[in-house]
Scaffold this motif. Structure first.
Motif, PDB file in Angstrom:
ATOM      1  N   ILE A 204     -10.750   7.207   3.005  1.00 22.64           N
ATOM      2  CA  ILE A 204     -10.371   5.826   2.690  1.00 22.64           C
ATOM      3  C   ILE A 204     -11.586   4.902   2.790  1.00 22.64           C
ATOM      4  O   ILE A 204     -11.781   4.015   1.948  1.00 22.64           O
ATOM      5  N   GLN A 205     -12.408   5.125   3.814  1.00 25.31           N
ATOM      6  CA  GLN A 205     -13.614   4.316   3.968  1.00 25.31           C
ATOM      7  C   GLN A 205     -14.547   4.477   2.769  1.00 25.31           C
ATOM      8  O   GLN A 205     -15.080   3.489   2.232  1.00 25.31           O
ATOM      9  N   LYS A 206     -14.748   5.718   2.302  1.00 28.26           N
ATOM     10  CA  LYS A 206     -15.641   5.968   1.171  1.00 28.26           C
ATOM     11  C   LYS A 206     -15.060   5.406  -0.123  1.00 28.26           C
ATOM     12  O   LYS A 206     -15.798   4.891  -0.972  1.00 28.26           O
TER      13      LYS A 206
ATOM     14  N   ASP B 221      -2.463   0.849  -2.350  1.00 33.28           N
ATOM     15  CA  ASP B 221      -2.562   0.085  -1.108  1.00 33.28           C
ATOM     16  C   ASP B 221      -3.932  -0.545  -0.920  1.00 33.28           C
ATOM     17  O   ASP B 221      -4.095  -1.456  -0.105  1.00 33.28           O
ATOM     18  N   LEU B 222      -4.917  -0.062  -1.671  1.00 36.13           N
ATOM     19  CA  LEU B 222      -6.243  -0.684  -1.680  1.00 36.13           C
ATOM     20  C   LEU B 222      -6.310  -1.839  -2.683  1.00 36.13           C
ATOM     21  O   LEU B 222      -7.394  -2.357  -2.971  1.00 36.13           O
ATOM     22  N   ASN B 223      -5.144  -2.215  -3.210  1.00 36.09           N
ATOM     23  CA  ASN B 223      -5.043  -3.322  -4.178  1.00 36.09           C
ATOM     24  C   ASN B 223      -5.815  -3.037  -5.470  1.00 36.09           C
ATOM     25  O   ASN B 223      -6.482  -3.912  -6.029  1.00 36.09           O
ATOM     26  N   LEU B 224      -5.653  -1.787  -5.946  1.00 37.83           N
ATOM     27  CA  LEU B 224      -6.323  -1.368  -7.183  1.00 37.83           C
ATOM     28  C   LEU B 224      -5.324  -1.038  -8.298  1.00 37.83           C
ATOM     29  O   LEU B 224      -5.658  -0.287  -9.222  1.00 37.83           O
TER      30      LEU B 224
ATOM     31  N   ARG C 174     -13.637  -2.216  -2.267  1.00 36.37           N
ATOM     32  CA  ARG C 174     -12.443  -2.614  -1.515  1.00 36.37           C
ATOM     33  C   ARG C 174     -12.668  -2.332  -0.022  1.00 36.37           C
ATOM     34  O   ARG C 174     -11.826  -1.783   0.660  1.00 36.37           O
ATOM     35  N   ARG C 175     -13.834  -2.743   0.470  1.00 33.21           N
ATOM     36  CA  ARG C 175     -14.203  -2.453   1.847  1.00 33.21           C
ATOM     37  C   ARG C 175     -13.227  -3.051   2.850  1.00 33.21           C
ATOM     38  O   ARG C 175     -12.806  -2.381   3.803  1.00 33.21           O
ATOM     39  N   VAL C 176     -12.881  -4.319   2.662  1.00 34.34           N
ATOM     40  CA  VAL C 176     -11.991  -4.995   3.611  1.00 34.34           C
ATOM     41  C   VAL C 176     -10.605  -4.357   3.604  1.00 34.34           C
ATOM     42  O   VAL C 176     -10.005  -4.140   4.661  1.00 34.34           O
ATOM     43  N   ASP C 177     -10.095  -4.041   2.426  1.00 33.34           N
ATOM     44  CA  ASP C 177      -8.779  -3.398   2.321  1.00 33.34           C
ATOM     45  C   ASP C 177      -8.797  -2.037   3.014  1.00 33.34           C
ATOM     46  O   ASP C 177      -7.847  -1.672   3.709  1.00 33.34           O
ATOM     47  N   ALA C 178      -9.889  -1.284   2.824  1.00 36.28           N
ATOM     48  CA  ALA C 178     -10.006   0.030   3.452  1.00 36.28           C
ATOM     49  C   ALA C 178     -10.067  -0.095   4.968  1.00 36.28           C
ATOM     50  O   ALA C 178      -9.437   0.685   5.695  1.00 36.28           O
ATOM     51  N   GLN C 179     -10.826  -1.065   5.442  1.00 37.92           N
ATOM     52  CA  GLN C 179     -10.921  -1.289   6.889  1.00 37.92           C
ATOM     53  C   GLN C 179      -9.563  -1.628   7.479  1.00 37.92           C
ATOM     54  O   GLN C 179      -9.216  -1.171   8.582  1.00 37.92           O
ATOM     55  N   LEU C 180      -8.787  -2.431   6.758  1.00 38.47           N
ATOM     56  CA  LEU C 180      -7.469  -2.827   7.248  1.00 38.47           C
ATOM     57  C   LEU C 180      -6.533  -1.625   7.322  1.00 38.47           C
ATOM     58  O   LEU C 180      -5.812  -1.436   8.312  1.00 38.47           O
TER      59      LEU C 180
END
Length: 270
Positions: free
Chosen positions: A115-117, A33-36, A124-130
């Motif tokens: 998830i933030q870390k 889900d973090l697009n990895l 993938r900061r933006v993906d994690a924030q979302l």
């Protein structure tokens, strides 16, 4: 770049990790889900989400019996583990040739922090924030939904022969509390205590007894066996992934908890 995992172990990277092995099913789903997806090279046999990973990723054994040499061949930049799901021996062997990030997740806040870390480490900061934004919206909505419900006593079983229940300091227990279920085994010393079925009334006489879909696939015969020792309890089959998978799964969990409330008034013991 230097980071510390949840056990205080130091990880240092000269550049963003690219090749990832996950030994935790809920983390595998979160990484996806973090697009990895393209970065994940190895997973366990229990990493069943997303389904197509079973055919596109290398299976490196189970959570408790990971194939170390197979992981070594993949030359990962980082391996994600969990204190509860993976053994210290596995972590130690992995640390001999790669960076290992061990998670400890006992609450929704812990999951959001994880998830933030991960977003920071893996760029993938933006993906994690979302993802965290969606989790927090769902959480706030659920807290409003549940606020007027009465607290009920509960027991949550994860294993049979022997009977084992979720105790304190577990992600499951924190979600039970959030759902206003008071876990009768929360004061046990072990996080997953072994239980004598015949003592369940003496231990707390729960209003609800939950039978998880994983790691043990409970059937009606197990429910009936436990039912011999309960007084007024309602038996409820529950989706174990919704109660024990930390990470992005939480986006779906809170809607599931709402639907659970719609059906727990029917007792399968009676």
């Amino acid at each position: 770049m230097t980071y510390f995992d949840d056990l205080g172990n130091e990880l240092t990277f000269e550049k963003t990790p690219k090749k990832i092995v996950s030994l935790v099913p809920s983390i595998t789903e979160t990484l996806y889900d973090l697009n990895l997806e393209e970065n994940i090279v190895g997973i366990t046999k229990f990493c069943v989400h997303p389904v197509h990973f079973r055919h596109t990723k290398t299976i490196v054994g189970g959570t408790k019996d990971a194939k170390i040499e197979k992981i070594k061949e993949l030359q990962p930049d980082i391996v994600f583990c969990n204190k509860e799901e993976n053994t210290p021996e596995i972590v130690k062997q992995l640390q001999e040739f790669t960076q290992v990030y061990v998670t400890v997740v006992n609450s929704v806040d812990d999951a959001v922090r994880m998830i933030q870390k991960m977003g920071l480490m893996l760029n993938r900061r933006v993906d994690a924030q979302l993802i965290n934004h969606k989790i927090n919206l769902k959480l706030d909505d659920f807290k409003w939904f549940i606020k007027d419900f009465e607290v009920k006593k509960s027991a949550y079983f994860i294993w049979y022969n022997p009977w084992m229940a979720a105790g304190n300091n577990t992600f499951i227990n924190s979600l039970l509390t959030l759902n206003k279920f008071d876990n009768i085994y929360k004061n046990k010393k072990e996080i997953y205590p072994t239980i004598e079925a015949k003592r369940i009334r003496l231990e707390g006489d729960p209003d609800y007894v939950f039978f998880s879909s994983e790691p043990f696939p409970f059937k009606d015969k197990h429910v009936f066996e436990m039912g011999r020792f309960t007084h007024h309890a309602s038996a409820v089959y529950v989706d174990g992934e919704m109660f024990s998978w930390f990470g992005s799964r939480l986006i779906k969990s809170f809607d599931y908890f709402k639907s659970l409330r719609e059906r727990i008034t029917i007792s399968t013991f009676k």
